[in-house]
Write an enzyme that holds these catalytic residues in place. Structure first.
Site, mmCIF file in Angstrom:
data_model
loop_
_atom_site.group_PDB
_atom_site.id
_atom_site.type_symbol
_atom_site.label_atom_id
_atom_site.label_comp_id
_atom_site.label_asym_id
_atom_site.label_seq_id
_atom_site.Cartn_x
_atom_site.Cartn_y
_atom_site.Cartn_z
ATOM 1 N N ASP A 122 -11.356 2.110 3.502
ATOM 2 C CA ASP A 122 -11.769 0.719 3.287
ATOM 3 C C ASP A 122 -13.275 0.587 3.028
ATOM 4 O O ASP A 122 -13.725 -0.466 2.583
ATOM 5 C CB ASP A 122 -11.465 -0.113 4.547
ATOM 6 C CG ASP A 122 -10.086 -0.758 4.503
ATOM 7 O OD1 ASP A 122 -9.622 -1.093 3.408
ATOM 8 O OD2 ASP A 122 -9.494 -0.934 5.590
ATOM 9 N N LYS A 143 0.838 -1.204 0.000
ATOM 10 C CA LYS A 143 0.000 0.000 0.000
ATOM 11 C C LYS A 143 0.874 1.256 0.000
ATOM 12 O O LYS A 143 0.609 2.206 -0.731
ATOM 13 C CB LYS A 143 -0.953 -0.015 1.207
ATOM 14 C CG LYS A 143 -2.046 -1.066 1.074
ATOM 15 C CD LYS A 143 -2.860 -1.295 2.353
ATOM 16 C CE LYS A 143 -3.818 -2.468 2.148
ATOM 17 N NZ LYS A 143 -4.646 -2.776 3.319
ATOM 18 N N GLN A 159 -5.064 -1.725 9.437
ATOM 19 C CA GLN A 159 -4.815 -3.034 8.819
ATOM 20 C C GLN A 159 -5.376 -4.135 9.720
ATOM 21 O O GLN A 159 -5.124 -4.154 10.919
ATOM 22 C CB GLN A 159 -3.302 -3.215 8.588
ATOM 23 C CG GLN A 159 -2.935 -4.434 7.777
ATOM 24 C CD GLN A 159 -3.470 -4.405 6.341
ATOM 25 O OE1 GLN A 159 -3.599 -3.345 5.723
ATOM 26 N NE2 GLN A 159 -3.787 -5.562 5.808
#
Ligand code: GUN
Length: 285
Positions: free
Chosen positions: A120, A53, A97
């Site tokens: 997300d 990422k 995460q």
């Protein structure tokens, strides 16, 4: 032989488009967009994803701020960092995460992230909007799969789509998007661990999306001739990476299939960048 749907190539094209857009925005004197990533502990798979990422952000001129916290950080400390990031005007979007250590509530973490910074798309507010067909941050994996369809000229309208897996991250939002008139217009079936006869359903699928977390569970006798197969799984085995689909068996029978690696995975990262740019543009409006 099936057409290979290369997420790797399609994601590269998307990253180029995003890089061009960012270049144009910064050339006008705007600051670059910024994604904050919070990573708790040292899970090796998470390390790989976080690194990917970060690299992806830097390559397209996006700022990447990593907050790496110790495994034993308290839930309170983590939530207070998220509040700080919510208030930080330099941060456009963020994510934590997953997975998290057991002593931290994933639900609390997801609900603490401001919905307008939710890279997300996991916040209940955004998932609710998604269910209602409203514009929102779409979770990256389902968003990536829709983009694969769009850029590979795969029309989902009126198709029998079968999804294996009912997670909040993939299966549920994928089903909602594909049944929605604007984003799929398909007839959708969702199979899960309590489904009695998975093969009955998968054999009827014009489009089969597999997010079961079971290495090579989909065999040739489970798919319809000429179907489109999207493999969300990724597993590390002694003989390398594999997906939830037994690629060697299934590929000769279908019309199009995503490989593992190089299929859905790179698309997920590309959609994270897209969501971050979307958050930035909403903030700069
Ligand atoms: N861990 C595995 N997949 C994901 C994802 O899409 N988002 C986050 N935040 N963590 C993950």
């Amino acid at each position: 032989m099936a057409r290979l749907i290369s997420g790797k190539d399609i994601a590269a094209a998307i990253r180029e488009e995003l890089a061009a857009e960012i270049k144009e925005l910064t050339a006008k004197g705007n600051r670059p967009p910024c994604l904050a990533v919070v990573w708790v502990g040292d899970d090796p798979a998470s390390a790989t994803y976080v690194r990917a990422k970060g690299k992806a952000c830097e390559k397209i001129g996006m700022q990447f701020k990593l907050h790496h916290l110790k495994e034993d950080v308290s839930e309170e400390e983590l939530l207070s960092l998220l509040q700080e990031l919510n208030a930080d005007k330099e941060v456009d979007a963020m994510l934590v995460q997953l997975p998290l250590p057991k002593h931290i509530s994933e639900k609390k973490v997801i609900e603490t992230i401001a919905p307008d910074k939710d890279a997300d798309g996991f916040h209940p507010y955004n998932l609710g909007r998604l269910l209602m067909g409203e514009p929102t941050f779409v979770p990256c994996t389902p968003a990536g799969i829709l983009e694969l369809f769009k850029r590979s000229d795969i029309d989902t309208k009126g198709k029998e789509v079968v999804i294996i897996g009912r997670s909040n991250i993939v299966g549920k939002p994928m089903a909602a998007l594909l049944m929605q008139k604007k984003t799929g217009n398909a007839t959708v079936t969702v199979c899960h661990t309590a489904t009695k006869d998975i093969t009955f359903h998968t054999k009827r699928a014009d489009i089969l999306i597999v997010a079961a977390g079971q290495p090579k569970m989909i065999k040739a006798d489970m798919v319809k001739e000429g179907a489109v197969v999207i493999d969300v799984g990724i597993h590390r085995t002694e003989s390398g990476l594999c997906g939830d689909v037994d690629f060697e068996e299934v590929e000769p029978k279908v019309s199009a299939i995503t490989p593992v690696p190089g299929g859905v995975g790179p698309m997920t990262v590309a959609m994270l960048l897209k969501n971050t740019l979307q958050a930035y543009k909403m903030r700069m409006r």
